[in-house]
Design a protein around this motif. Structure first.
Motif, mmCIF file in Angstrom:
data_model
loop_
_atom_site.group_PDB
_atom_site.id
_atom_site.type_symbol
_atom_site.label_atom_id
_atom_site.label_comp_id
_atom_site.label_asym_id
_atom_site.label_seq_id
_atom_site.Cartn_x
_atom_site.Cartn_y
_atom_site.Cartn_z
ATOM 1 N N ARG A 55 91.878 157.312 4.704
ATOM 2 C CA ARG A 55 91.600 157.842 3.360
ATOM 3 C C ARG A 55 90.149 158.299 3.232
ATOM 4 N N VAL A 56 89.225 157.476 3.745
ATOM 5 C CA VAL A 56 87.806 157.818 3.634
ATOM 6 C C VAL A 56 87.499 159.072 4.451
ATOM 7 N N THR A 57 88.025 159.150 5.664
ATOM 8 C CA THR A 57 87.760 160.298 6.531
ATOM 9 C C THR A 57 88.272 161.588 5.903
ATOM 10 N N GLU A 58 89.483 161.518 5.346
ATOM 11 C CA GLU A 58 90.075 162.714 4.722
ATOM 12 C C GLU A 58 89.181 163.251 3.606
ATOM 13 N N LYS A 59 88.601 162.352 2.802
ATOM 14 C CA LYS A 59 87.743 162.789 1.697
ATOM 15 C C LYS A 59 86.347 163.183 2.167
ATOM 16 N N ALA A 60 85.857 162.502 3.219
ATOM 17 C CA ALA A 60 84.460 162.684 3.630
ATOM 18 C C ALA A 60 84.214 163.925 4.482
ATOM 19 N N VAL A 61 85.246 164.480 5.101
ATOM 20 C CA VAL A 61 85.032 165.658 5.953
ATOM 21 C C VAL A 61 85.319 166.962 5.209
ATOM 22 N N GLY A 62 85.500 166.870 3.895
ATOM 23 C CA GLY A 62 85.714 168.086 3.105
ATOM 24 C C GLY A 62 84.472 168.952 3.084
ATOM 25 N N VAL A 63 84.651 170.250 2.958
ATOM 26 C CA VAL A 63 83.535 171.206 2.975
ATOM 27 C C VAL A 63 82.538 170.916 1.871
ATOM 28 N N GLU A 64 83.063 170.559 0.654
ATOM 29 C CA GLU A 64 82.167 170.324 -0.478
ATOM 30 C C GLU A 64 81.264 169.109 -0.239
ATOM 31 N N ILE A 65 81.709 168.192 0.630
ATOM 32 C CA ILE A 65 80.879 167.028 0.961
ATOM 33 C C ILE A 65 79.826 167.413 1.995
ATOM 34 N N LEU A 66 80.260 168.015 3.078
ATOM 35 C CA LEU A 66 79.346 168.325 4.184
ATOM 36 C C LEU A 66 78.291 169.353 3.798
ATOM 37 N N GLU A 67 78.598 170.213 2.830
ATOM 38 C CA GLU A 67 77.647 171.250 2.449
ATOM 39 C C GLU A 67 76.855 170.893 1.194
ATOM 40 N N SER A 68 77.041 169.661 0.689
ATOM 41 C CA SER A 68 76.285 169.247 -0.493
ATOM 42 C C SER A 68 74.844 168.932 -0.108
ATOM 43 N N THR A 70 73.158 166.203 -0.696
ATOM 44 C CA THR A 70 72.999 164.813 -0.228
ATOM 45 C C THR A 70 74.321 164.319 0.354
ATOM 46 N N PRO A 71 74.727 164.838 1.514
ATOM 47 C CA PRO A 71 76.030 164.467 2.079
ATOM 48 C C PRO A 71 76.150 162.977 2.389
ATOM 49 N N ALA A 72 75.060 162.341 2.848
ATOM 50 C CA ALA A 72 75.123 160.917 3.182
ATOM 51 C C ALA A 72 75.457 160.094 1.938
ATOM 52 N N GLN A 73 74.815 160.421 0.805
ATOM 53 C CA GLN A 73 75.086 159.698 -0.439
ATOM 54 C C GLN A 73 76.524 159.914 -0.903
ATOM 55 N N GLN A 74 77.035 161.128 -0.689
ATOM 56 C CA GLN A 74 78.418 161.418 -1.080
ATOM 57 C C GLN A 74 79.392 160.577 -0.254
ATOM 58 N N VAL A 75 79.103 160.451 1.048
ATOM 59 C CA VAL A 75 79.965 159.650 1.921
ATOM 60 C C VAL A 75 79.914 158.179 1.508
ATOM 61 N N ILE A 76 78.719 157.688 1.202
ATOM 62 C CA ILE A 76 78.563 156.288 0.774
ATOM 63 C C ILE A 76 79.340 156.045 -0.518
ATOM 64 N N LYS A 77 79.298 157.010 -1.436
ATOM 65 C CA LYS A 77 80.035 156.874 -2.700
ATOM 66 C C LYS A 77 81.537 156.805 -2.439
ATOM 67 N N ILE A 78 82.016 157.613 -1.507
ATOM 68 C CA ILE A 78 83.447 157.591 -1.178
ATOM 69 C C ILE A 78 83.829 156.223 -0.614
ATOM 70 N N VAL A 79 83.010 155.699 0.305
ATOM 71 C CA VAL A 79 83.278 154.383 0.896
ATOM 72 C C VAL A 79 83.258 153.303 -0.189
ATOM 73 N N ASN A 80 82.283 153.389 -1.090
ATOM 74 C CA ASN A 80 82.175 152.415 -2.181
ATOM 75 C C ASN A 80 83.427 152.443 -3.062
ATOM 76 N N ASP A 81 83.851 153.640 -3.449
ATOM 77 C CA ASP A 81 85.031 153.780 -4.313
ATOM 78 C C ASP A 81 86.293 153.260 -3.627
ATOM 79 N N GLU A 82 86.426 153.562 -2.326
ATOM 80 C CA GLU A 82 87.620 153.135 -1.592
ATOM 81 C C GLU A 82 87.624 151.623 -1.351
#
Length: 446
Positions: A55-68, A70-82
């Motif tokens: 679930r985390v990988t599917e959300k974290a490799v999206g274009v809107e995440i990688l091109e944001s 602060t991508p690291a913070q976005q990934v951490i937020k996804i992990v936190n939410d999950e």
């Protein structure tokens, strides 16, 4: 400390992500491999880990995440939410019956901590929600189980209903009638456990369930047993149909696999967790707050609640007035030390502060021996001496030292600390009165 090793490893992974700036899909997938290993080493159920990482990988490799930005913070937020979702998302409470008493039936294996945690839960509802709980001793097989419940009940000033080693079903029914007659709005039934799950145990619990119609069947599992706790939860739910889980000894499990797996495997919410041996060491389980602590983001809400529970509002207002006027007494000084001690170790407090990860004050704690010496010295003084410490001459100090079994040097050391605090309060008060001057000229006593 709960989740300590897992928290360290996850924070190590995120530190690497932050240092990279822009992230590629390969970076994210490499981080997910490390997180997967960290979760497995924390004894989290393999299927739970597999689904979580997917679930985390599917959300974290999206274009809107990688091109944001602060991508690291976005990934951490996804992990936190999950992580929060994995543990239940939001806090679940015991639903109180419209027609009391509310019946909570405690079940679990022997040694999980049912008896102690039954008393802890009763104490929690008595103190926090002004309930009138009644404990019922239905563990008629384990030696001294009834006495244990009576002892912890007495320590919390909570009545215990027992009829010796008779039929548990008859005892429970009599306890319900007693609770109804005497105005107890919460009945907590401590049942027998076994070293393993067997047909005889389940038959007895089923008979209790049919006779009592409990509003809540709460399973107590020992966090330190890891996957065995998850297996026990699954077996009890399949045979009996549990409503919730209380995880005991969470403070003693540095891995935390049980807390992360139980909800996902059984679908039953974790409602409380035991955080220590003391009878007030029981907390509601907040999945979102626990996820934040895990990722080093602190838990400010729990810190505020802990402070509110331990600091008396009226006393705080009185103390503020005394501090403003520079009239702090030794009684006030001691009260503040005791209230700080009630909040727990400094390491536990630090874990709730964002950014510290519990490491900033690791090993720091309120010295209980020193606090005991401080109490002994202050209680050896007369009320007049506590309120007017300037009258303490050598003769009085000698009497106080003899009265508490310490030396005059110990009394002098305490008075020196108190005077430094008193002086600091006067300086703060004076600085506050000098409008526009801030705290210039303020000298700290160290």
């Amino acid at each position: 400390m709960a989740f300590e090793s897992l928290s360290e490893k996850l924070n190590g992974v995120f530190q690497k992500l932050r240092s990279r700036g822009r992230l590629t899909e390969a970076d994210v997938r490499a981080a997910m491999r490390e997180i997967r290993m960290a979760l497995l080493e924390a004894d989290v159920n393999f299927k739970v880990v597999k689904d979580f990482i997917a679930r985390v990988t599917e959300k974290a490799v999206g274009v809107e995440i990688l091109e944001s930005l602060t991508p690291a913070q976005q990934v951490i937020k996804i992990v936190n939410d999950e992580l929060a979702a994995l543990m239940g998302g939001t806090q679940s409470r015991i639903h109180m019956a419209n027609n009391p008493p509310t019946v909570v039936m405690f079940v679990g294996l022997q040694g999980a901590g049912k008896t102690t945690n039954a008393a802890k839960l009763a104490g929690y509802y008595k103190k926090r929600e002004n309930k009138r709980p009644l404990l019922c001793a239905c563990d008629v097989y384990r030696p001294a189980a009834i006495n244990q419940l009576k002892v912890v009940g007495a320590q919390l000033d909570i009545p215990v209903f027992e009829q010796g080693q008779g039929d548990p079903v008859a005892i429970a029914q009599a306890a319900y009638a007693h609770a109804k007659q005497h105005g107890n709005d919460l009945l907590i039934v401590d049942t027998a456990g076994r070293l393993h799950i067997d047909e005889e145990l389940m038959d007895e619990l089923k008979r209790l369930k049919e006779a009592l119609h409990p509003h809540e069947i709460m399973l107590v599992v020992d966090a330190m047993t890891g996957q065995d706790a998850v297996n026990a939860a699954s077996a009890f739910d399949e045979a009996l149909g549990i409503d919730s889980v209380l995880i005991s000894k969470l403070d003693g499990d540095a891995r935390g696999g049980a807390a992360l797996s139980v909800r996902a495997v059984t679908g039953k919410p974790i409602k409380f967790c035991g955080t220590g041996e003391k009878l007030d060491a029981l907390e509601p389980f907040y999945p979102d707050r626990m996820a934040s602590r895990l990722l080093g983001m602190g838990d400010v809400m729990s810190l505020i609640e802990k402070a509110q529970q331990n600091f008396d509002q009226k006393k705080a207002q009185e103390l503020e007035k005394k501090m403003r006027s520079g009239k702090l007494t030794l009684t006030d000084f001691y009260d503040q030390l005791c209230q700080l001690k009630g909040m727990g170790s400094m390491a536990d407090i630090a874990a709730m502060i964002p950014g510290t990860g519990g490491k900033a004050l690791q090993g720091a704690q309120v010295d209980e021996k020193q606090l005991a010496r401080t109490e002994a010295i202050i209680l050896s003084m007369t009320p007049y001496e506590r309120d007017n410490p300037e009258v303490l001459n050598f003769s009085r100090k000698k009497r106080i030292a003899a009265g508490c079994g310490l030396k005059v040097e110990d009394v002098n050391r305490l008075l020196k600390q108190f005077n430094a605090t008193q002086q600091l309060m006067k300086q703060f008060s004076g600085a506050a009165k000098r409008k526009g001057k801030g705290l210039r000229g303020l000298k700290l006593p160290f």
